[in-house]
Design an enzyme around this catalytic site. Structure first.
Site, PDB file in Angstrom:
ATOM      1  N   GLU A  16       0.820  -1.208   0.000  1.00 22.41           N
ATOM      2  CA  GLU A  16       0.000   0.000   0.000  1.00 22.41           C
ATOM      3  C   GLU A  16       0.857   1.262   0.000  1.00 22.41           C
ATOM      4  OE1 GLU A  16      -2.205  -2.886   2.892  1.00 22.41           O
ATOM      5  OE2 GLU A  16      -0.165  -2.576   2.156  1.00 22.41           O
ATOM      6  N   CYS A  21      -2.740  -3.133   7.394  1.00 24.45           N
ATOM      7  CA  CYS A  21      -2.282  -3.097   8.781  1.00 24.45           C
ATOM      8  C   CYS A  21      -2.475  -1.670   9.325  1.00 24.45           C
ATOM      9  CB  CYS A  21      -0.818  -3.512   8.851  1.00 24.45           C
ATOM     10  SG  CYS A  21       0.321  -2.257   8.184  1.00 24.45           S
TER      11      CYS A  21
END
Length: 148
Positions: A48, A75
């Site tokens: 990401e 996360c």
């Protein structure tokens, strides 16, 4: 999500956890990335983050008002970056029961206490994304020859 899965395969081939991400804006692919922690020896080089950095460079702004597709639930680090980048929407594949910050452990992407909230859609091609992870870790446990 299929493009994100292709990115995840690149991570696996490089010996990294197979997570891939793509960012789409107005129906056009803006950026892609995959986990590069091992290659870059950078703990922040999650798929990401790699995709966000590339998208921001492409756009010429830190505001990445687009949709991110990622093969695993983000996360906490990545969720925070997505909020800060003003991403509009996150679509993820499999759940991340040990570190998920979209739905599993935390709900950072939709927390009303934060200055920005994202639309979240989860478990898209979840079994395929999870199978990629399971296969990678099975090969890793089988011996050091994988990824060499």
């Amino acid at each position: 999500m299929r493009l994100a899965l292709a990115q995840a395969e690149l991570a696996a081939l490089a010996g990294d956890v197979p997570v891939g991400a793509v960012i789409v804006q107005d129906g056009q692919l803006l950026a892609a990335g995959y986990n590069r922690r091992e290659a870059d020896q950078d703990p922040s080089a999650h798929a990401e983050i790699v995709a966000l950095r590339r998208a921001a460079a492409q756009l010429g702004t830190w505001r990445v008002e687009a949709t991110l597709y990622v093969t695993q639930e983000p996360c906490p680090m990545c969720a925070g970056a997505l909020v800060n980048a003003r991403v509009k929407r996150v679509v993820f594949g499999c759940l991340n029961p040990k570190a998920g910050a979209a739905v599993s452990l935390y709900q950072l992407l939709t927390d009303p206490r934060l200055n920005h909230r994202l639309e979240v859609r989860g478990e898209v091609l979840a079994e395929e994304c999870a199978a990629t992870m399971r296969a990678f870790f099975a090969r890793l446990r089988a011996g050091p020859a994988y990824g060499a």
